[in-house]
Design a protein around this motif. Sequence first.
Motif, PDB file in Angstrom:
ATOM      1  N   ASP A   9     -53.163  47.471   5.481  1.00  0.00           N
ATOM      2  CA  ASP A   9     -52.806  47.996   6.803  1.00  0.00           C
ATOM      3  C   ASP A   9     -51.707  47.142   7.422  1.00  0.00           C
ATOM      4  O   ASP A   9     -51.740  45.913   7.360  1.00  0.00           O
ATOM      5  CB  ASP A   9     -54.034  47.995   7.707  1.00  0.00           C
ATOM      6  CG  ASP A   9     -55.054  49.037   7.264  1.00  0.00           C
ATOM      7  OD1 ASP A   9     -54.758  49.782   6.311  1.00  0.00           O
ATOM      8  OD2 ASP A   9     -56.146  49.090   7.870  1.00  0.00           O
ATOM      9  N   LEU A  12     -48.717  47.944  14.044  1.00  0.00           N
ATOM     10  CA  LEU A  12     -47.605  48.575  14.738  1.00  0.00           C
ATOM     11  C   LEU A  12     -46.748  47.507  15.413  1.00  0.00           C
ATOM     12  O   LEU A  12     -47.252  46.457  15.824  1.00  0.00           O
ATOM     13  CB  LEU A  12     -48.105  49.557  15.805  1.00  0.00           C
ATOM     14  CG  LEU A  12     -48.298  51.011  15.364  1.00  0.00           C
ATOM     15  CD1 LEU A  12     -49.492  51.135  14.437  1.00  0.00           C
ATOM     16  CD2 LEU A  12     -48.460  51.902  16.586  1.00  0.00           C
ATOM     17  N   ARG A  55     -44.278  55.083   7.078  1.00  0.00           N
ATOM     18  CA  ARG A  55     -44.788  55.602   8.351  1.00  0.00           C
ATOM     19  C   ARG A  55     -45.230  57.053   8.248  1.00  0.00           C
ATOM     20  O   ARG A  55     -46.180  57.475   8.921  1.00  0.00           O
ATOM     21  CB  ARG A  55     -43.713  55.485   9.429  1.00  0.00           C
ATOM     22  CG  ARG A  55     -43.260  54.075   9.736  1.00  0.00           C
ATOM     23  CD  ARG A  55     -44.353  53.289  10.468  1.00  0.00           C
ATOM     24  NE  ARG A  55     -43.895  51.936  10.739  1.00  0.00           N
ATOM     25  CZ  ARG A  55     -44.012  50.926   9.913  1.00  0.00           C
ATOM     26  NH1 ARG A  55     -44.589  51.098   8.730  1.00  0.00           N
ATOM     27  NH2 ARG A  55     -43.578  49.712  10.239  1.00  0.00           N
ATOM     28  N   SER A  58     -48.849  57.427   6.468  1.00  0.00           N
ATOM     29  CA  SER A  58     -49.874  56.500   6.946  1.00  0.00           C
ATOM     30  C   SER A  58     -50.597  57.078   8.149  1.00  0.00           C
ATOM     31  O   SER A  58     -49.978  57.739   9.007  1.00  0.00           O
ATOM     32  CB  SER A  58     -49.253  55.151   7.337  1.00  0.00           C
ATOM     33  OG  SER A  58     -48.657  54.515   6.234  1.00  0.00           O
ATOM     34  N   LEU A  60     -52.766  56.447  11.647  1.00  0.00           N
ATOM     35  CA  LEU A  60     -52.920  55.465  12.715  1.00  0.00           C
ATOM     36  C   LEU A  60     -54.397  55.113  12.816  1.00  0.00           C
ATOM     37  O   LEU A  60     -55.243  55.978  13.064  1.00  0.00           O
ATOM     38  CB  LEU A  60     -52.418  56.035  14.040  1.00  0.00           C
ATOM     39  CG  LEU A  60     -52.622  55.129  15.248  1.00  0.00           C
ATOM     40  CD1 LEU A  60     -51.697  53.926  15.171  1.00  0.00           C
ATOM     41  CD2 LEU A  60     -52.395  55.900  16.546  1.00  0.00           C
ATOM     42  N   ASN A  69     -52.968  49.947  13.692  1.00  0.00           N
ATOM     43  CA  ASN A  69     -52.375  49.642  12.396  1.00  0.00           C
ATOM     44  C   ASN A  69     -52.023  50.939  11.676  1.00  0.00           C
ATOM     45  O   ASN A  69     -52.576  52.014  11.965  1.00  0.00           O
ATOM     46  CB  ASN A  69     -53.355  48.842  11.518  1.00  0.00           C
ATOM     47  CG  ASN A  69     -53.619  47.446  12.059  1.00  0.00           C
ATOM     48  OD1 ASN A  69     -52.894  46.508  11.766  1.00  0.00           O
ATOM     49  ND2 ASN A  69     -54.666  47.317  12.865  1.00  0.00           N
ATOM     50  N   TRP A  70     -51.066  50.820  10.728  1.00  0.00           N
ATOM     51  CA  TRP A  70     -50.756  51.921   9.821  1.00  0.00           C
ATOM     52  C   TRP A  70     -51.563  51.748   8.544  1.00  0.00           C
ATOM     53  O   TRP A  70     -51.540  50.690   7.918  1.00  0.00           O
ATOM     54  CB  TRP A  70     -49.265  51.939   9.479  1.00  0.00           C
ATOM     55  CG  TRP A  70     -48.341  52.138  10.652  1.00  0.00           C
ATOM     56  CD1 TRP A  70     -47.434  51.249  11.153  1.00  0.00           C
ATOM     57  CD2 TRP A  70     -48.237  53.317  11.450  1.00  0.00           C
ATOM     58  NE1 TRP A  70     -46.770  51.788  12.220  1.00  0.00           N
ATOM     59  CE2 TRP A  70     -47.242  53.061  12.430  1.00  0.00           C
ATOM     60  CE3 TRP A  70     -48.880  54.555  11.459  1.00  0.00           C
ATOM     61  CZ2 TRP A  70     -46.868  53.997  13.386  1.00  0.00           C
ATOM     62  CZ3 TRP A  70     -48.525  55.497  12.412  1.00  0.00           C
ATOM     63  CH2 TRP A  70     -47.530  55.221  13.358  1.00  0.00           C
ATOM     64  N   LYS A  72     -52.241  53.373   4.773  1.00  0.00           N
ATOM     65  CA  LYS A  72     -51.697  54.269   3.756  1.00  0.00           C
ATOM     66  C   LYS A  72     -52.706  55.352   3.389  1.00  0.00           C
ATOM     67  O   LYS A  72     -53.900  55.080   3.229  1.00  0.00           O
ATOM     68  CB  LYS A  72     -51.324  53.461   2.514  1.00  0.00           C
ATOM     69  CG  LYS A  72     -50.559  54.237   1.468  1.00  0.00           C
ATOM     70  CD  LYS A  72     -49.130  54.487   1.902  1.00  0.00           C
ATOM     71  CE  LYS A  72     -48.348  55.158   0.773  1.00  0.00           C
ATOM     72  NZ  LYS A  72     -46.952  55.437   1.190  1.00  0.00           N
ATOM     73  N   PRO A 115     -51.147  61.796   9.279  1.00  0.00           N
ATOM     74  CA  PRO A 115     -49.934  61.097   9.752  1.00  0.00           C
ATOM     75  C   PRO A 115     -49.294  61.832  10.928  1.00  0.00           C
ATOM     76  O   PRO A 115     -49.340  63.065  11.017  1.00  0.00           O
ATOM     77  CB  PRO A 115     -49.038  61.088   8.511  1.00  0.00           C
ATOM     78  CG  PRO A 115     -50.018  61.055   7.362  1.00  0.00           C
ATOM     79  CD  PRO A 115     -51.170  61.924   7.798  1.00  0.00           C
ATOM     80  N   LEU A 136     -43.186  56.277  15.099  1.00  0.00           N
ATOM     81  CA  LEU A 136     -42.728  56.225  13.717  1.00  0.00           C
ATOM     82  C   LEU A 136     -41.291  55.727  13.605  1.00  0.00           C
ATOM     83  O   LEU A 136     -40.900  55.174  12.575  1.00  0.00           O
ATOM     84  CB  LEU A 136     -42.844  57.600  13.053  1.00  0.00           C
ATOM     85  CG  LEU A 136     -44.183  57.958  12.409  1.00  0.00           C
ATOM     86  CD1 LEU A 136     -45.291  58.033  13.448  1.00  0.00           C
ATOM     87  CD2 LEU A 136     -44.080  59.273  11.655  1.00  0.00           C
TER      88      LEU A 136
END
Length: 559
Positions: A9, A12, A55, A58, A60, A69-70, A72, A115, A136
Amino acid sequence: MCYSEVERDEPLSPLGRLLLTTDQIVHCIMGCENPIDVAAVTSDIANSVMIQLPRFSSLLVRDSNGRENWHKTHVDVPRHVIVVEDPVSDAADEEAVNDYVANLAVSVPLSSDKPLWEVHLLRAHNCIIFRIHHALGDGISLMSMLQEWCRRADEPDRRSSMGSMGTYSNSSSNQVKRKRALWKVVVGMLMGLRFIMQFVLRAFWVKDKRTAVSGGAGVELWPRKLATAKFWLDDMKVVKKAVADARCEDLGASAVVKVTNKDDAGTVPPLVVLYLISCVSTLVVEGRGNNQQELPPVALRQSTRFREPPRILLEGNFIGPHQSLNQVVGDSHHLCPLKTINDVLIGVISSGLSRYLDLQSPRALQDGVQITGLAMVNLRKQSGLQELSDMMRRDSGIRWGNKFGMLLAPVYYHQGGANPLQYVKIAKQMMDQKKQYSLEAQFSYNVEKFLMIYFGPQVASWLNYRIVCNTTFTLSNVIGPKEDITIAGNPVKYLRLNNTSLPHAITMHMLSYAGRVDMQILVAKDIIPDPQVLAKCFEDALHQMKEAATKLKNEEYVE
């Protein structure tokens, strides 16, 4: 093109968290020439560079401390594609699309279980709308991605050309560089402090006078209407050049010559058009033209910018001191910044708002009343669109994401009868000072970043909200593809950008595309019920400026 996947993760950025708090969504609108093939568009998206970007693939998520955090994830493209088969209204295509986007601006958030992007296909109107959360990336990031993705309409194997990066070469001596840098630091500190104080005062105490286009707290929740003002880039360049030539006359230009330095060891640089300034002591070049007309000794003042004028063009090869001539050519980029399209744009807005206010509330305002806007400024080292591969490098100074600050951009109300070009001249003077010396945009970016890191999103968003409530409009200008492009093989007729609602009653987002310039005007319809009239005021303002510029040019030729 492949990019390394995010193994864990990723938090941001501070500005990304702020944009998430205010739930800002970017709308990119593509009008297509042919009917939309849903399967082809979906397939094109699935195989596009967009899906490879971290972005866009991924989710949120929030950790145990509530920090964003992003994460995947696998992208299920069909979940992101929303197909609208029937007409969204009985209006003409462009008006119907604007009404649809205006409704999205206040009422439809993005789902957080996928996403933060989606694509709306309005098949009845041949239109594709990308909805991308601002967290993003900013407009430069998104347009750079689009340029990498889409192909040119005339050459399908090639992508569209990059816009100008604003780079230059400078062959001046290190001593000259050091002196100029020191002077710029001193003046920059003084001017920067002035602009920063204006910014702080605007956040806490100073507020625009109420007008027929003023918004305020809570206006971001009001219903919206959207209209488009349409310009030609060449028209803006005509106005820009006319103001540049007028400025050059003010500096005392006496003649122009094309200079070729043949002493350069057999390397002949391209012809360079220079203004020759008389009454200056330092000799740079002297000689005779092909027409044998004698030229006076000429030189540069460091505050003078060379430009091509509409008068006295002497063709000839002039041999001068090698070092001095190279210094002249190299330094000419530094001496006085050229007016950009931004200056013309702010002049158009100043004139257009004055026209609209005269229609809505004639004689209600005193001449010269300030109407303050917030202009979004790209803070990357290079201006314009970027190579996507460079933006994805962690050590890059032009990284993907949100890298922009805010400038206070005051315009002034003037009653009918003002010189059309005067609006651009005033805008040029203001923007030149801010661009050369102001730390305002960088200051606003760093303050928001500091507040997000040490005080959290509540404090940062409160300050940002205060600044917006105390000003009148938002303005952004993004460069788009230089040539016509296609998406999924379908030629794109127009390309436009806008953002979701702010407390401003009017937000304006301009995007250039293949020689055309469209400005999306999003308004609170209970305050500005007729945005089409406002758009026409802006269009008429530029038309009148072009007429004045053309008339000025013709008068100079007659002389």
